[in-house]
Design an enzyme around this catalytic site. Sequence first.
Site, PDB file in Angstrom:
ATOM      1  CB  SER A  68      -0.902   0.010   1.230  1.00 25.07           C
ATOM      2  OG  SER A  68      -1.397   1.317   1.410  1.00 25.07           O
TER       3      SER A  68
ATOM      4  CG  HIS B 102      -3.781  -1.520  -1.913  1.00 23.83           C
ATOM      5  ND1 HIS B 102      -4.889  -2.237  -2.310  1.00 23.83           N
ATOM      6  CD2 HIS B 102      -4.196  -0.718  -0.899  1.00 23.83           C
ATOM      7  CE1 HIS B 102      -5.922  -1.890  -1.564  1.00 23.83           C
ATOM      8  NE2 HIS B 102      -5.533  -0.965  -0.700  1.00 23.83           N
TER       9      HIS B 102
ATOM     10  CG  ASP C 276      -5.031   2.497   0.515  1.00 22.30           C
ATOM     11  OD1 ASP C 276      -5.998   1.737   0.353  1.00 22.30           O
ATOM     12  OD2 ASP C 276      -3.949   2.121   1.002  1.00 22.30           O
TER      13      ASP C 276
ATOM     14  CG  MET D 244      -8.213   7.319   1.935  1.00 20.80           C
ATOM     15  SD  MET D 244      -7.560   7.238   3.613  1.00 20.80           S
ATOM     16  CE  MET D 244      -6.633   5.698   3.535  1.00 20.80           C
TER      17      MET D 244
ATOM     18  CG  HIS E 104      -9.096   0.404  -1.058  1.00 22.69           C
ATOM     19  ND1 HIS E 104      -8.564   0.157   0.195  1.00 22.69           N
ATOM     20  CD2 HIS E 104     -10.447   0.472  -0.874  1.00 22.69           C
ATOM     21  CE1 HIS E 104      -9.541   0.089   1.091  1.00 22.69           C
ATOM     22  NE2 HIS E 104     -10.689   0.286   0.480  1.00 22.69           N
TER      23      HIS E 104
ATOM     24  CG  MET F 120     -11.254   3.584   1.433  1.00 17.17           C
ATOM     25  SD  MET F 120      -9.740   3.502   2.410  1.00 17.17           S
ATOM     26  CE  MET F 120      -8.555   3.469   1.084  1.00 17.17           C
TER      27      MET F 120
ATOM     28  CG  MET G 142     -11.931  -2.539   4.515  1.00 18.43           C
ATOM     29  SD  MET G 142     -10.399  -2.180   3.623  1.00 18.43           S
ATOM     30  CE  MET G 142      -9.394  -1.382   4.900  1.00 18.43           C
TER      31      MET G 142
ATOM     32  CG  PHE H 197      -5.946   6.834   9.696  1.00 22.17           C
ATOM     33  CD1 PHE H 197      -5.340   8.044   9.395  1.00 22.17           C
ATOM     34  CD2 PHE H 197      -7.285   6.835  10.078  1.00 22.17           C
ATOM     35  CE1 PHE H 197      -6.044   9.240   9.488  1.00 22.17           C
ATOM     36  CE2 PHE H 197      -8.006   8.025  10.187  1.00 22.17           C
ATOM     37  CZ  PHE H 197      -7.375   9.232   9.884  1.00 22.17           C
TER      38      PHE H 197
ATOM     39  N   GLY I  28      -1.133   1.390   9.558  1.00 21.75           N
ATOM     40  CA  GLY I  28      -0.527   1.155  10.863  1.00 21.75           C
ATOM     41  C   GLY I  28      -1.471   0.742  11.980  1.00 21.75           C
TER      42      GLY I  28
ATOM     43  CG  ASP J  77      -6.352  -2.693   2.759  1.00 21.63           C
ATOM     44  OD1 ASP J  77      -5.289  -2.488   3.367  1.00 21.63           O
ATOM     45  OD2 ASP J  77      -6.908  -1.848   2.022  1.00 21.63           O
TER      46      ASP J  77
HETATM   47  C1  DX5 Z   1      -6.477   1.621   5.177  1.00 19.67           C
HETATM   48  C2  DX5 Z   1      -5.890   1.283   3.824  1.00 19.67           C
HETATM   49  C3  DX5 Z   1      -4.811   0.268   3.849  1.00 19.67           C
HETATM   50  C4  DX5 Z   1      -3.615   0.633   4.681  1.00 19.67           C
HETATM   51  C5  DX5 Z   1      -2.895  -0.598   5.115  1.00 19.67           C
HETATM   52  O1  DX5 Z   1      -7.613   2.402   4.978  1.00 19.67           O
HETATM   53  O2  DX5 Z   1      -6.909   0.803   2.958  1.00 19.67           O
HETATM   54  O3  DX5 Z   1      -4.431  -0.076   2.535  1.00 19.67           O
HETATM   55  O4  DX5 Z   1      -2.729   1.476   4.030  1.00 19.67           O
HETATM   56  O5  DX5 Z   1      -1.823  -0.220   5.910  1.00 19.67           O
HETATM   57  P1  DX5 Z   1      -1.157  -1.221   6.953  1.00 19.67           P
HETATM   58  O6  DX5 Z   1      -0.627  -2.390   6.201  1.00 19.67           O
HETATM   59  O7  DX5 Z   1      -0.081  -0.385   7.561  1.00 19.67           O
HETATM   60  O8  DX5 Z   1      -2.224  -1.615   7.942  1.00 19.67           O
HETATM   61 ZN    ZN Z   2      -6.459  -0.137   0.985  1.00 18.22          ZN
END
Ligand code: DX5
Ligand code: ZN
Length: 218
Positions: free
Chosen positions: A6, A31, A33, A35, A64, A66, A135, A141, A143, A173
Amino acid sequence: MLIAPSLLSCDFSKMGQEIKRMEEAKADFMHLDVMDGHFVPNITFGAPVIKTIRSYTDVPFDVHLMISEPLKYIDDFASAGADIITFHIESDSDIQQTIDKIKSKGIKAGLVIKPNTPASMVFPYLKDLYMVLIMTVEPGFGGQSFMADMLPKVSEIKEKSKTENPRLLIEVDGGIAEDTIGQAAKAGVDICVAGTAVFKAKDSKKAIEKLKAIAAEV
Ligand code: DX5
Ligand code: ZN
Protein backbone atom coordinates in the site's frame (compact mmCIF):
# COMPACT_ATOMS: atom_id res chain seq x y z
CA MET A 1 0.10 -15.47 -1.60
CA LEU A 2 0.19 -12.32 -3.66
CA ILE A 3 1.40 -9.13 -1.95
CA ALA A 4 0.07 -5.67 -2.74
CA PRO A 5 2.14 -2.97 -1.01
CA SER A 6 0.00 0.00 0.00
CA LEU A 7 1.55 3.24 -1.22
CA LEU A 8 -0.16 4.98 1.70
CA SER A 9 3.01 4.22 3.66
CA CYS A 10 5.45 5.43 1.00
CA ASP A 11 7.40 8.68 0.87
CA PHE A 12 4.93 10.86 -1.06
CA SER A 13 7.66 13.30 -2.09
CA LYS A 14 9.08 10.59 -4.37
CA MET A 15 6.20 8.34 -5.32
CA GLY A 16 7.66 7.36 -8.68
CA GLN A 17 10.86 6.07 -7.10
CA GLU A 18 8.88 4.32 -4.39
CA ILE A 19 6.93 2.47 -7.06
CA LYS A 20 10.15 1.43 -8.77
CA ARG A 21 11.46 0.25 -5.41
CA MET A 22 8.32 -1.88 -4.93
CA GLU A 23 8.63 -3.31 -8.42
CA GLU A 24 12.22 -4.35 -7.63
CA ALA A 25 10.95 -5.82 -4.35
CA LYS A 26 8.67 -8.08 -6.45
CA ALA A 27 5.33 -6.55 -5.52
CA ASP A 28 2.46 -8.34 -7.29
CA PHE A 29 0.19 -5.28 -7.33
CA MET A 30 0.51 -1.62 -6.33
CA HIS A 31 -2.28 -0.89 -3.87
CA LEU A 32 -3.41 2.73 -4.16
CA ASP A 33 -5.61 4.07 -1.37
CA VAL A 34 -7.83 6.92 -2.56
CA MET A 35 -9.55 8.77 0.32
CA ASP A 36 -11.88 11.73 0.02
CA GLY A 37 -12.09 13.02 3.60
CA HIS A 38 -15.82 12.26 3.54
CA PHE A 39 -16.25 8.51 3.27
CA VAL A 40 -13.24 8.18 5.59
CA PRO A 41 -11.70 10.81 7.89
CA ASN A 42 -8.53 11.23 5.81
CA ILE A 43 -7.53 12.62 2.41
CA THR A 44 -4.85 11.09 0.20
CA PHE A 45 -4.63 11.48 -3.58
CA GLY A 46 -6.81 11.09 -6.65
CA ALA A 47 -6.71 10.20 -10.33
CA PRO A 48 -4.26 12.96 -11.43
CA VAL A 49 -1.59 11.63 -9.06
CA ILE A 50 -2.20 8.04 -10.16
CA LYS A 51 -1.83 9.15 -13.77
CA THR A 52 1.59 10.70 -13.12
CA ILE A 53 2.96 7.55 -11.46
CA ARG A 54 1.47 5.11 -13.99
CA SER A 55 4.49 5.21 -16.28
CA TYR A 56 6.90 4.04 -13.56
CA THR A 57 5.88 0.39 -13.73
CA ASP A 58 3.86 -2.25 -15.52
CA VAL A 59 2.87 -3.88 -12.23
CA PRO A 60 -0.95 -3.76 -12.06
CA PHE A 61 -2.53 -0.86 -10.16
CA ASP A 62 -5.04 -2.04 -7.55
CA VAL A 63 -7.02 1.12 -6.80
CA HIS A 64 -8.98 1.08 -3.52
CA LEU A 65 -11.59 3.84 -3.57
CA MET A 66 -12.62 5.06 -0.12
CA ILE A 67 -14.88 7.76 -1.52
CA SER A 68 -18.60 8.47 -1.14
CA GLU A 69 -19.51 8.56 -4.81
CA PRO A 70 -17.28 6.17 -6.76
CA LEU A 71 -19.53 6.05 -9.83
CA LYS A 72 -18.82 9.74 -10.56
CA TYR A 73 -15.09 9.13 -10.82
CA ILE A 74 -14.73 5.80 -12.66
CA ASP A 75 -13.90 7.56 -15.94
CA ASP A 76 -11.10 9.48 -14.24
CA PHE A 77 -9.55 6.43 -12.62
CA ALA A 78 -9.88 4.47 -15.85
CA SER A 79 -7.97 7.08 -17.81
CA ALA A 80 -5.42 7.34 -14.99
CA GLY A 81 -4.51 3.70 -15.70
CA ALA A 82 -6.20 1.60 -13.01
CA ASP A 83 -6.16 -2.16 -13.67
CA ILE A 84 -8.45 -3.08 -10.79
CA ILE A 85 -10.90 -0.72 -9.12
CA THR A 86 -12.41 -1.72 -5.80
CA PHE A 87 -15.06 0.43 -4.15
CA HIS A 88 -17.03 0.20 -0.94
CA ILE A 89 -20.43 -1.42 -0.77
CA GLU A 90 -21.17 1.19 1.95
CA SER A 91 -20.67 4.04 -0.54
CA ASP A 92 -23.58 6.10 -1.92
CA SER A 93 -23.36 5.01 -5.57
CA ASP A 94 -25.59 2.36 -7.13
CA ILE A 95 -23.55 -0.81 -6.72
CA GLN A 96 -24.54 -2.67 -9.88
CA GLN A 97 -24.21 0.45 -12.01
CA THR A 98 -20.75 1.13 -10.64
CA ILE A 99 -19.59 -2.46 -11.29
CA ASP A 100 -20.95 -2.28 -14.83
CA LYS A 101 -19.26 1.05 -15.45
CA ILE A 102 -15.87 -0.27 -14.26
CA LYS A 103 -16.19 -3.35 -16.46
CA SER A 104 -17.29 -1.32 -19.47
CA LYS A 105 -13.87 0.35 -19.29
CA GLY A 106 -12.12 -3.03 -19.48
CA ILE A 107 -11.09 -2.78 -15.81
CA LYS A 108 -11.46 -5.51 -13.21
CA ALA A 109 -14.07 -4.72 -10.58
CA GLY A 110 -13.92 -5.38 -6.85
CA LEU A 111 -16.18 -4.69 -3.89
CA VAL A 112 -14.86 -3.78 -0.44
CA ILE A 113 -16.55 -4.38 2.90
CA LYS A 114 -15.78 -2.53 6.14
CA PRO A 115 -15.42 -4.50 9.40
CA ASN A 116 -19.05 -3.99 10.43
CA THR A 117 -20.47 -5.09 7.09
CA PRO A 118 -21.50 -8.76 6.82
CA ALA A 119 -20.00 -10.90 4.06
CA SER A 120 -23.46 -11.74 2.73
CA MET A 121 -23.83 -8.15 1.45
CA VAL A 122 -21.58 -8.96 -1.52
CA PHE A 123 -23.36 -12.20 -2.46
CA PRO A 124 -25.69 -10.64 -5.06
CA TYR A 125 -22.70 -9.28 -7.00
CA LEU A 126 -20.22 -12.16 -6.85
CA LYS A 127 -20.65 -13.31 -10.44
CA ASP A 128 -19.61 -9.87 -11.73
CA LEU A 129 -16.54 -9.40 -9.58
CA TYR A 130 -12.82 -10.04 -9.98
CA MET A 131 -12.19 -9.65 -6.27
CA VAL A 132 -13.72 -8.99 -2.90
CA LEU A 133 -11.64 -6.94 -0.49
CA ILE A 134 -12.28 -7.61 3.19
CA MET A 135 -11.08 -4.80 5.45
CA THR A 136 -9.19 -6.09 8.49
CA VAL A 137 -9.02 -2.56 9.99
CA GLU A 138 -11.39 0.41 9.84
CA PRO A 139 -10.50 2.16 6.58
CA GLY A 140 -8.75 5.50 6.77
CA PHE A 141 -5.25 4.98 8.12
CA GLY A 142 -2.26 2.69 7.88
CA GLY A 143 -0.53 1.16 10.86
CA GLN A 144 -3.59 -0.18 12.70
CA SER A 145 -3.99 -3.60 14.35
CA PHE A 146 -5.22 -6.60 12.36
CA MET A 147 -8.77 -7.73 13.17
CA ALA A 148 -8.52 -11.52 13.05
CA ASP A 149 -12.26 -11.82 13.67
CA MET A 150 -12.83 -10.70 10.06
CA LEU A 151 -11.32 -13.92 8.68
CA PRO A 152 -14.47 -16.06 8.82
CA LYS A 153 -15.79 -13.75 6.06
CA VAL A 154 -13.17 -15.28 3.73
CA SER A 155 -14.61 -18.79 3.87
CA GLU A 156 -18.17 -17.48 3.75
CA ILE A 157 -17.47 -15.68 0.48
CA LYS A 158 -15.30 -18.49 -0.92
CA GLU A 159 -18.03 -21.01 -0.21
CA LYS A 160 -20.65 -18.89 -1.94
CA SER A 161 -18.44 -18.13 -4.93
CA LYS A 162 -17.72 -21.84 -5.57
CA THR A 163 -20.83 -22.10 -7.67
CA GLU A 164 -21.21 -18.50 -8.83
CA ASN A 165 -17.64 -17.44 -9.59
CA PRO A 166 -14.94 -19.96 -8.69
CA ARG A 167 -12.13 -17.70 -9.86
CA LEU A 168 -13.05 -14.86 -7.52
CA LEU A 169 -10.05 -13.55 -5.55
CA ILE A 170 -10.15 -12.54 -1.91
CA GLU A 171 -7.97 -9.71 -0.69
CA VAL A 172 -7.50 -8.48 2.88
CA ASP A 173 -6.32 -5.01 3.85
CA GLY A 174 -5.02 -3.68 7.15
CA GLY A 175 -2.55 -4.83 9.76
CA ILE A 176 -0.87 -7.49 7.64
CA ALA A 177 2.60 -8.31 8.98
CA GLU A 178 4.76 -11.33 9.79
CA ASP A 179 2.64 -12.16 12.83
CA THR A 180 -0.72 -12.00 11.03
CA ILE A 181 -0.21 -13.17 7.44
CA GLY A 182 -0.21 -16.84 8.47
CA GLN A 183 -3.77 -16.53 9.74
CA ALA A 184 -4.85 -14.85 6.51
CA ALA A 185 -3.21 -17.58 4.43
CA LYS A 186 -4.87 -20.29 6.49
CA ALA A 187 -8.23 -18.63 5.96
CA GLY A 188 -7.78 -18.86 2.19
CA VAL A 189 -6.86 -15.27 1.31
CA ASP A 190 -5.31 -14.79 -2.17
CA ILE A 191 -3.90 -11.26 -1.90
CA CYS A 192 -2.64 -9.37 1.13
CA VAL A 193 -2.27 -5.60 1.16
CA ALA A 194 0.67 -4.51 3.32
CA GLY A 195 1.65 -0.91 3.99
CA THR A 196 3.70 -0.52 7.12
CA ALA A 197 5.14 -4.04 7.01
CA VAL A 198 6.68 -3.48 3.58
CA PHE A 199 7.52 0.23 3.47
CA LYS A 200 8.87 0.60 6.98
CA ALA A 201 11.03 -2.53 6.69
CA LYS A 202 14.78 -1.94 6.27
CA ASP A 203 14.72 -4.12 3.18
CA SER A 204 11.34 -4.19 1.44
CA LYS A 205 12.34 -7.02 -0.89
CA LYS A 206 13.23 -9.24 2.05
CA ALA A 207 10.02 -8.18 3.82
CA ILE A 208 7.89 -9.33 0.87
CA GLU A 209 9.87 -12.58 0.57
CA LYS A 210 9.38 -13.25 4.27
CA LEU A 211 5.64 -12.55 4.16
CA LYS A 212 5.26 -14.93 1.22
CA ALA A 213 7.37 -17.59 2.94
CA ILE A 214 5.26 -17.46 6.09
CA ALA A 215 2.06 -17.67 4.04
CA ALA A 216 3.42 -20.65 2.10
CA GLU A 217 4.17 -22.57 5.29
CA VAL A 218 0.56 -22.90 6.42
C1 DX5 B 1 -6.48 1.62 5.18
C2 DX5 B 1 -5.89 1.28 3.82
C3 DX5 B 1 -4.81 0.27 3.85
C4 DX5 B 1 -3.61 0.63 4.68
C5 DX5 B 1 -2.90 -0.60 5.11
O1 DX5 B 1 -7.61 2.40 4.98
O2 DX5 B 1 -6.91 0.80 2.96
O3 DX5 B 1 -4.43 -0.08 2.54
O4 DX5 B 1 -2.73 1.48 4.03
O5 DX5 B 1 -1.82 -0.22 5.91
P1 DX5 B 1 -1.16 -1.22 6.95
O6 DX5 B 1 -0.63 -2.39 6.20
O7 DX5 B 1 -0.08 -0.38 7.56
O8 DX5 B 1 -2.22 -1.62 7.94
ZN1 ZN C 1 -6.46 -0.14 0.98
